[in-house]
Structure formats: structure tokens, C-alpha cells
Design an enzyme around this catalytic site. Sequence first.
Site, PDB file in Angstrom:
ATOM      1  N   MET A  30       0.845  -1.203   0.000  1.00 49.34           N
ATOM      2  CA  MET A  30       0.000   0.000   0.000  1.00 49.34           C
ATOM      3  C   MET A  30       0.881   1.253   0.000  1.00 49.34           C
ATOM      4  SD  MET A  30      -3.423  -0.912   2.104  1.00 49.34           S
ATOM      5  CE  MET A  30      -2.795  -0.617   3.735  1.00 49.34           C
ATOM      6  N   LEU A  33       6.695   2.973   1.492  1.00 47.14           N
ATOM      7  CA  LEU A  33       7.612   1.828   1.518  1.00 47.14           C
ATOM      8  C   LEU A  33       8.763   2.038   2.500  1.00 47.14           C
ATOM      9  CD1 LEU A  33       7.727   1.166  -2.339  1.00 47.14           C
ATOM     10  CD2 LEU A  33       6.193   0.161  -0.625  1.00 47.14           C
ATOM     11  N   HIS A  34       9.143   0.962   3.163  1.00 44.08           N
ATOM     12  CA  HIS A  34      10.244   0.996   4.126  1.00 44.08           C
ATOM     13  C   HIS A  34      11.122  -0.247   3.919  1.00 44.08           C
ATOM     14  CE1 HIS A  34       7.821  -1.955   6.219  1.00 44.08           C
ATOM     15  NE2 HIS A  34       6.812  -1.091   6.306  1.00 44.08           N
ATOM     16  N   GLY A  36      11.245  -3.022   5.277  1.00 45.24           N
ATOM     17  CA  GLY A  36      10.516  -4.292   5.243  1.00 45.24           C
ATOM     18  C   GLY A  36      10.099  -4.614   3.810  1.00 45.24           C
ATOM     19  N   HIS A  37       9.531  -3.603   3.121  1.00 44.08           N
ATOM     20  CA  HIS A  37       9.131  -3.812   1.720  1.00 44.08           C
ATOM     21  C   HIS A  37      10.364  -4.099   0.855  1.00 44.08           C
ATOM     22  CE1 HIS A  37       5.789  -1.066   3.138  1.00 44.08           C
ATOM     23  NE2 HIS A  37       5.122  -2.106   2.688  1.00 44.08           N
ATOM     24  N   GLN A 153      -2.726 -12.139   7.996  1.00 42.20           N
ATOM     25  CA  GLN A 153      -2.932 -11.895   6.554  1.00 42.20           C
ATOM     26  C   GLN A 153      -2.266 -13.005   5.733  1.00 42.20           C
ATOM     27  OE1 GLN A 153      -2.656  -7.910   4.582  1.00 42.20           O
ATOM     28  NE2 GLN A 153      -0.607  -8.545   4.049  1.00 42.20           N
ATOM     29  N   MET A 184       9.177  -2.974  11.632  1.00 40.83           N
ATOM     30  CA  MET A 184       8.936  -1.897  10.663  1.00 40.83           C
ATOM     31  C   MET A 184       7.502  -1.953  10.164  1.00 40.83           C
ATOM     32  SD  MET A 184      12.345  -1.227   8.606  1.00 40.83           S
ATOM     33  CE  MET A 184      13.880  -1.044   9.493  1.00 40.83           C
ATOM     34  N   SER A 186       4.461   0.855   8.043  1.00 40.01           N
ATOM     35  CA  SER A 186       4.152   2.188   7.526  1.00 40.01           C
ATOM     36  C   SER A 186       3.477   3.022   8.605  1.00 40.01           C
ATOM     37  CB  SER A 186       3.230   2.081   6.316  1.00 40.01           C
ATOM     38  OG  SER A 186       3.836   1.246   5.347  1.00 40.01           O
ATOM     39  N   ARG A 187       2.773   2.375   9.525  1.00 42.82           N
ATOM     40  CA  ARG A 187       2.052   3.118  10.562  1.00 42.82           C
ATOM     41  C   ARG A 187       2.982   3.665  11.644  1.00 42.82           C
ATOM     42  NH1 ARG A 187      -2.371  -0.622   9.154  1.00 42.82           N
ATOM     43  NH2 ARG A 187      -4.078   0.706   8.414  1.00 42.82           N
TER      44      ARG A 187
HETATM   45  O1  PAF Z   1      -0.064  -5.800   3.535  1.00 45.91           O
HETATM   46  C1  PAF Z   1      -0.508  -4.865   2.832  1.00 45.91           C
HETATM   47  O2  PAF Z   1       0.169  -3.864   2.605  1.00 45.91           O
HETATM   48  C2  PAF Z   1      -1.905  -4.973   2.266  1.00 45.91           C
HETATM   49  O3  PAF Z   1      -2.773  -5.591   3.147  1.00 45.91           O
HETATM   50  C3  PAF Z   1      -1.944  -5.632   0.887  1.00 45.91           C
HETATM   51  C4  PAF Z   1      -1.487  -7.075   0.961  1.00 45.91           C
HETATM   52  C5  PAF Z   1      -1.066  -4.865  -0.086  1.00 45.91           C
HETATM   53  C6  PAF Z   1      -3.379  -5.625   0.346  1.00 45.91           C
HETATM   54  O4  PAF Z   1      -3.866  -4.331   0.229  1.00 45.91           O
END
Ligand code: PAF
Length: 295
Positions: A30, A33-34, A36-37, A153, A184, A186-187
Amino acid sequence: MEIINRIPRMRSVTEKLRRDKRKVGFVPTMGALHDGHLSLIRRARAMSDIVVVSIFVNPIQFGRGEDFDAYPRDLARDAELISTRGVDYLFAPNIDEVYPEDFSTYVLVEELGEKLCGVSRPGHFRGVTTVVMKLFNIIKPQFSFFGQKDAQQVTMIKRMVHDLCVDTEVVICPIIRESDGLAMSSRNAYLNAEERKAALVLSRAHKQAKALYADGEKEATKIITAMRQIIENEPMARIDYVAIVDNQTLEPISIIEETKPVLIPLAVYVNRVRLIDNITLNTPILDDENESSFF
Ligand code: PAF
């Protein structure tokens, strides 16, 4: 790196990649980005011929009163950040194209989505699985990469992929932590300096759980009580849940058996910011990597 905003363009790229037998690795995000991404992108780069990253702040996974409007968005900064990381395509579709007015089909993973975070965020996981399924259909990745930070998730997406015979291999990547232990997210950007310090109760509680387990404690309630005490001592923190569950079913466990993978997830509000974190026990691969910098 090509930035793609339109679904038809992304689909035609996908079709060509499939025809050319190129292995596509997909990292859904979403944005905001940090590191972790970036670790997911590194893993995707190592395993795939072509890397696709999506950035889409998915409205249907936010509940009423949650932070959809405030969620940090800076596409230019994110694009710049990943442009040198071996990403081939950045897919950033518009809301109206993902959810046209007549949109009415959802993917619901029953039961798993009602536990843990699902209790305080009803409908959240239906939003996640729906958008991820839609992205899978558009991008058709051989591999898709998710962070263990969002353990519930990950469990649900694996279940969806299994139940609906989705043709992608879900690769789970370990949690990336700041040097002081904060996972890490985003919040974390919402936290002021005081709250940032207070947020360390999450990893402190997990450290205590690991230590108790290492000392031979197997009773889940005892470990949970010790974790709750640590969190409750922090005036800015309010517990949503602390749990010890089976890694697959997310059902609570009373006695931890050495042979069974166990997840210890928690969600804690630090003032108004809701943070989640987890550790695993008896899952050699994730345990090793999880512990690398902090535990
Ligand atoms: O983990 C996330 O950033 C979101 O839940 C995802 C998997 C991109 C779905 O919107």
C-alpha cells in the site's frame, strides 16, 4: 522501471511475460515503503525474472473511523526509492478502475478472518483477500511475497490460494525490525517521539515470551500474563489482544508443544496508533531470521 496505472496495460504486459515464459515475482503493497518492503523486493528479485510491485491503498480493507484518509501516500517518493532496486514494473491503479461503481464480488476466507485482528477490524480481511485476488488475476505471478509481520494476513492468503487453486507460490519473508526491536511498519510514521519509545513494549513483551519459553515455561496463560503485565505498565499502551495460537488454524493453544509451530501475535494501541507484531516458536526458518537482529 515502467509505472503502470491502467489495468488493461498491466494485463497485456502480464500476458506477454507469460507467453515468453518469464517468471514473475509480485510484491503487493500500500506504499509508504520501508526496509521491510525492500526486503520483499530483494527476495523477489533473487527468485524471479521479472519483479512487479503494486502500490494501492485499498479502501475496502479500512473500517469506518480507521486511517484510510490519513494513510501516508507519496507515489513519487516510493517510485524513486524502488527504481534502483531491480523492480521492472510498478503497478499503481486508480481506485475507480479497481472498484468501478458496479463492483459487487468479494473473497471471504471464513473463520480465520474473524479471529485476532478480525475481532476489532471486522471486514478488514475480506478487503485484503478481495484486492489480493484481483491483483493476482491481473498480474498472474509465479511467486508472491508477503511479510510475516502481517501473520494473520499471510495465513489467510495461503488458505485462499490453496482453497481457490490460485496458481502462485506464496513466499513469506521475515519481519524486519529497527535496531531497538520495533517491527517496521508504515504506521510507525504516525508515532511521535514519546510514542515511538512507548511502542517498544511490543517487542519487550515478545522478548519476555521467548525468555520464558526458553526457561521451560509451556503454559500459554502464564506467558500471556507476563506479556500483558509488561504492556500494561506502559501508560500510553492499550492492549487489543495478546494470544498464543496454532500457526495454521489461529486457534488458541493452552500448552505449547515443542513439535508444533506456534504464533504469538499481539495488537496494541499506543495512544491512537494501532500496532501489530508477532513472533513464532518451533518454526526453524522464521525463528532464525526473526531473531537475527533483536531477539
Ligand atoms: O499488507 C498490505 O500492505 C496490504 O494488506 C496488501 C497485501 C497490499 C493488500 O492491500
